[in-house]
Design a protein around this motif. Structure first.
Motif, PDB file in Angstrom:
ATOM      1  N   GLU A 160       0.746  -1.155  -0.117  1.00  0.00           N
ATOM      2  CA  GLU A 160      -0.115  -0.050   0.025  1.00  0.00           C
ATOM      3  C   GLU A 160       0.806   1.134   0.041  1.00  0.00           C
ATOM      4  OE1 GLU A 160      -3.366  -0.044   2.548  1.00  0.00           O
ATOM      5  OE2 GLU A 160      -2.831  -1.840   3.327  1.00  0.00           O
ATOM      6  N   GLY A 161       0.465   2.331  -0.588  1.00  0.00           N
ATOM      7  CA  GLY A 161       1.099   3.417  -0.853  1.00  0.00           C
ATOM      8  C   GLY A 161       0.388   4.642  -0.319  1.00  0.00           C
ATOM      9  N   LEU A 162       1.150   5.655   0.435  1.00  0.00           N
ATOM     10  CA  LEU A 162       0.624   6.985   0.594  1.00  0.00           C
ATOM     11  C   LEU A 162       1.498   7.962  -0.003  1.00  0.00           C
ATOM     12  CD1 LEU A 162      -1.548   8.708   2.263  1.00  0.00           C
ATOM     13  CD2 LEU A 162       0.220   8.475   4.251  1.00  0.00           C
ATOM     14  N   ILE A 163       1.160   8.647  -0.784  1.00  0.00           N
ATOM     15  CA  ILE A 163       1.967   9.776  -1.442  1.00  0.00           C
ATOM     16  C   ILE A 163       1.513  11.210  -0.778  1.00  0.00           C
ATOM     17  CG2 ILE A 163       2.366  10.972  -3.734  1.00  0.00           C
ATOM     18  CD1 ILE A 163       1.019   8.124  -5.057  1.00  0.00           C
ATOM     19  N   ILE A 164       2.393  11.715  -0.277  1.00  0.00           N
ATOM     20  CA  ILE A 164       2.353  13.233   0.220  1.00  0.00           C
ATOM     21  C   ILE A 164       3.196  14.196  -0.661  1.00  0.00           C
ATOM     22  CG2 ILE A 164       2.087  14.786   2.065  1.00  0.00           C
ATOM     23  CD1 ILE A 164       1.682  12.145   3.851  1.00  0.00           C
ATOM     24  N   HIS A 165       2.665  15.234  -1.078  1.00  0.00           N
ATOM     25  CA  HIS A 165       3.163  16.112  -2.050  1.00  0.00           C
ATOM     26  C   HIS A 165       2.486  17.590  -2.106  1.00  0.00           C
ATOM     27  CE1 HIS A 165       6.289  15.711  -5.292  1.00  0.00           C
ATOM     28  NE2 HIS A 165       6.025  17.169  -5.269  1.00  0.00           N
ATOM     29  N   ASP A 166       3.572  18.604  -1.827  1.00  0.00           N
ATOM     30  CA  ASP A 166       2.993  19.737  -1.692  1.00  0.00           C
ATOM     31  C   ASP A 166       2.800  20.517  -2.980  1.00  0.00           C
ATOM     32  OD1 ASP A 166       2.890  22.194   0.930  1.00  0.00           O
ATOM     33  OD2 ASP A 166       3.657  23.202  -1.123  1.00  0.00           O
ATOM     34  N   LYS A 167       1.604  21.358  -3.282  1.00  0.00           N
ATOM     35  CA  LYS A 167       1.367  21.799  -4.400  1.00  0.00           C
ATOM     36  C   LYS A 167       2.238  22.888  -4.942  1.00  0.00           C
ATOM     37  CE  LYS A 167      -3.438  20.638  -4.387  1.00  0.00           C
ATOM     38  NZ  LYS A 167      -4.956  21.034  -4.490  1.00  0.00           N
ATOM     39  N   LYS A 168       2.945  23.437  -3.868  1.00  0.00           N
ATOM     40  CA  LYS A 168       3.889  24.658  -4.155  1.00  0.00           C
ATOM     41  C   LYS A 168       5.640  23.871  -4.143  1.00  0.00           C
ATOM     42  CE  LYS A 168       0.517  28.037  -2.579  1.00  0.00           C
ATOM     43  NZ  LYS A 168       0.257  29.266  -1.855  1.00  0.00           N
ATOM     44  N   ASP A 169       5.587  22.811  -3.943  1.00  0.00           N
ATOM     45  CA  ASP A 169       7.024  22.177  -4.074  1.00  0.00           C
ATOM     46  C   ASP A 169       7.817  22.887  -5.281  1.00  0.00           C
ATOM     47  OD1 ASP A 169       9.389  20.692  -4.048  1.00  0.00           O
ATOM     48  OD2 ASP A 169       7.941  18.926  -3.306  1.00  0.00           O
ATOM     49  N   ARG A 170       8.859  23.581  -4.830  1.00  0.00           N
ATOM     50  CA  ARG A 170       9.704  24.214  -5.862  1.00  0.00           C
ATOM     51  C   ARG A 170      10.832  23.327  -6.197  1.00  0.00           C
ATOM     52  NH1 ARG A 170      11.272  30.116  -3.517  1.00  0.00           N
ATOM     53  NH2 ARG A 170      12.021  30.100  -5.693  1.00  0.00           N
ATOM     54  N   ILE A 171      11.035  22.160  -5.644  1.00  0.00           N
ATOM     55  CA  ILE A 171      12.201  21.001  -5.832  1.00  0.00           C
ATOM     56  C   ILE A 171      11.679  20.221  -6.844  1.00  0.00           C
ATOM     57  CG2 ILE A 171      13.975  19.810  -5.029  1.00  0.00           C
ATOM     58  CD1 ILE A 171      14.223  22.735  -4.202  1.00  0.00           C
TER      59      ILE A 171
ATOM     60  N   SER B  83       1.550  18.484  11.587  1.00  0.00           N
ATOM     61  CA  SER B  83      -0.028  17.921  11.257  1.00  0.00           C
ATOM     62  C   SER B  83       0.123  16.967  10.298  1.00  0.00           C
ATOM     63  CB  SER B  83      -0.557  19.251  10.573  1.00  0.00           C
ATOM     64  OG  SER B  83      -0.148  19.515   9.349  1.00  0.00           O
ATOM     65  N   LEU B  84       0.873  16.619   9.689  1.00  0.00           N
ATOM     66  CA  LEU B  84       1.093  15.349   8.779  1.00  0.00           C
ATOM     67  C   LEU B  84       1.390  14.050   9.426  1.00  0.00           C
ATOM     68  CD1 LEU B  84       2.978  16.957   5.717  1.00  0.00           C
ATOM     69  CD2 LEU B  84       0.544  16.443   5.858  1.00  0.00           C
ATOM     70  N   ILE B  85       1.952  14.150  10.543  1.00  0.00           N
ATOM     71  CA  ILE B  85       2.531  12.997  11.353  1.00  0.00           C
ATOM     72  C   ILE B  85       1.166  11.747  11.697  1.00  0.00           C
ATOM     73  CG2 ILE B  85       3.374  11.946  13.197  1.00  0.00           C
ATOM     74  CD1 ILE B  85       5.282  14.520  13.412  1.00  0.00           C
ATOM     75  N   PRO B  86      -0.005  12.566  12.201  1.00  0.00           N
ATOM     76  CA  PRO B  86      -1.015  11.662  12.601  1.00  0.00           C
ATOM     77  C   PRO B  86      -1.662  11.044  11.284  1.00  0.00           C
ATOM     78  CG  PRO B  86      -1.388  13.739  13.628  1.00  0.00           C
ATOM     79  CD  PRO B  86      -0.314  13.762  12.894  1.00  0.00           C
ATOM     80  N   LYS B  87      -1.597  11.508  10.193  1.00  0.00           N
ATOM     81  CA  LYS B  87      -1.987  10.941   8.911  1.00  0.00           C
ATOM     82  C   LYS B  87      -1.256   9.648   8.619  1.00  0.00           C
ATOM     83  CE  LYS B  87      -4.130  15.448   7.379  1.00  0.00           C
ATOM     84  NZ  LYS B  87      -4.232  16.442   6.393  1.00  0.00           N
ATOM     85  N   ILE B  88       0.176  10.123   8.898  1.00  0.00           N
ATOM     86  CA  ILE B  88       1.035   9.030   8.570  1.00  0.00           C
ATOM     87  C   ILE B  88       0.955   7.609   9.450  1.00  0.00           C
ATOM     88  CG2 ILE B  88       3.532   8.216   8.405  1.00  0.00           C
ATOM     89  CD1 ILE B  88       4.112  11.137   7.427  1.00  0.00           C
ATOM     90  N   ILE B  89       0.654   8.036  10.776  1.00  0.00           N
ATOM     91  CA  ILE B  89       0.606   7.219  11.779  1.00  0.00           C
ATOM     92  C   ILE B  89      -0.667   6.218  11.299  1.00  0.00           C
ATOM     93  CG2 ILE B  89       0.252   6.567  14.016  1.00  0.00           C
ATOM     94  CD1 ILE B  89       2.195   8.907  14.668  1.00  0.00           C
ATOM     95  N   GLU B  90      -1.886   6.927  11.031  1.00  0.00           N
ATOM     96  CA  GLU B  90      -3.180   6.357  10.837  1.00  0.00           C
ATOM     97  C   GLU B  90      -3.080   5.425   9.562  1.00  0.00           C
ATOM     98  OE1 GLU B  90      -7.737   7.482   9.425  1.00  0.00           O
ATOM     99  OE2 GLU B  90      -5.980   9.109   9.708  1.00  0.00           O
ATOM    100  N   PHE B  91      -2.224   5.574   8.627  1.00  0.00           N
ATOM    101  CA  PHE B  91      -1.912   4.859   7.554  1.00  0.00           C
ATOM    102  C   PHE B  91      -1.172   3.512   7.879  1.00  0.00           C
ATOM    103  CE2 PHE B  91       1.121   3.745   4.172  1.00  0.00           C
ATOM    104  CZ  PHE B  91       0.245   3.388   3.162  1.00  0.00           C
ATOM    105  N   ILE B  92      -0.036   3.983   8.622  1.00  0.00           N
ATOM    106  CA  ILE B  92       0.733   2.644   9.027  1.00  0.00           C
ATOM    107  C   ILE B  92       0.003   1.752   9.860  1.00  0.00           C
ATOM    108  CG2 ILE B  92       2.612   2.106  10.798  1.00  0.00           C
ATOM    109  CD1 ILE B  92       3.916   4.709   9.770  1.00  0.00           C
ATOM    110  N   ASN B  93      -0.918   2.341  10.846  1.00  0.00           N
ATOM    111  CA  ASN B  93      -1.854   1.274  11.710  1.00  0.00           C
ATOM    112  C   ASN B  93      -2.772   0.706  11.113  1.00  0.00           C
ATOM    113  OD1 ASN B  93       0.076   1.994  13.829  1.00  0.00           O
ATOM    114  ND2 ASN B  93      -1.262   3.612  14.602  1.00  0.00           N
TER     115      ASN B  93
END
Length: 274
Positions: free
Chosen positions: A221-232, A264-274
């Motif tokens: 399973e994959g969780l993709i997190i990306h910022d819309k204003k990522d300049r890199i 604020s992203l950490i709970p979402k990552i932990i929820e995905f992991i669990n």
């Protein structure tokens, strides 16, 4: 490094290419693969001091690993370009609170790992070595650490990895390489020469190394997190992953930048992991 200095280096190599395109191209590739930073600073050392440190033998050198032992799932953390395992300081407390068994590694030529050269293919081999030793159920990769994770999953049998988190990860090497060429202002001699060198070194063309395409056959399973204003790494890379990586979910942010170091992203990552 300022844009003026970068362009100046590019201009020097462009001029050199008219004397010896082979020499100029090798210099350009060496520059691309040589991180200017990523070794530990005094301020970063405290992050890893509490970990169990172990070096793994790799290709005549060593890969530095750090372990914060827990009884829950094993999580492997893979940092990005010109970084090291201290980049995870913002999330370690939350992961420890879940009693995860946390593993982090320093990429080649970064942190306490040996070497002077770095590329995503080399990093993927290091990741496979560490993964095969510690058997993580989850890998979290930032930037090229995410790309290398996908390469590693594609090239190695890692059935114990059930979930992958990609943070601001490049979807294909073509884009990374093109942005480098554009940033340096390389002429056609060097640009084409770089493509030939990749083909000679890896026996594959530049466009073969597409993490998005490789993700099509990944069952984890994959969780993709990306910022819309990522300049890199452009947000379009996340959309490409979301389109190819069928067993994944995309979380889009705005204002967190490429680092995505926001609690604020950490709970979402932990929820995905669990």
């Amino acid at each position: 490094m300022s844009s003026f200095v970068i362009k100046s280096i590019g201009n020097v190599l462009n001029a050199t290419s008219f004397i010896s395109s082979k020499y100029a191209t090798k210099k350009a590739l060496n520059l691309f693969a040589s991180p200017r930073k990523g070794r530990y600073t005094d301020e970063q050392i405290p992050t890893i001091e509490s970990a169990f440190f172990e070096e793994l033998d790799f290709d005549g050198g060593s890969i530095a690993t750090y372990r914060w032992i827990g009884k829950n799932k094993t999580i492997l953390l893979a940092h990005g370009w010109e970084s090291n395992s201290s980049r995870w300081s913002y999330t370690l407390s939350a992961l420890k609170a879940e009693d995860y068994n946390i593993i982090a590694l320093d990429a080649p030529a970064h942190g306490k790992s040996s070497g002077r050269q770095f590329n995503a293919v080399l990093y993927s081999e290091c990741l496979a070595l560490v993964a095969q030793k510690f058997k993580p159920e989850v890998i979290i990769g930032h930037s090229v650490g995410g790309m290398a994770t996908i390469f590693s999953m594609h090239n190695h049998d890692l059935p114990f990895v059930k979930k992958i988190v990609l943070l601001g990860a490049p979807a294909h090497f073509t884009g990374v390489f093109s942005r480098y060429k554009s940033m340096m202002g390389f002429n056609g001699k060097i640009s084409n020469g770089l493509d030939r060198l990749v083909l000679e070194r890896f026996n594959k063309p530049v466009d073969y190394f597409s993490a998005a395409n490789f993700s099509e056959n990944i069952s984890a399973e994959g969780l993709i997190i990306h910022d819309k204003k990522d300049r890199i790494i452009p947000y379009e890379d996340a959309l490409l992953f979301a389109n190819r990586y069928k067993n994944s979910e995309l979380i889009s942010t705005s204002g967190f930048g490429h680092s995505l170091k926001d609690t604020s992203l950490i709970p979402k990552i932990i929820e995905f992991i669990n």
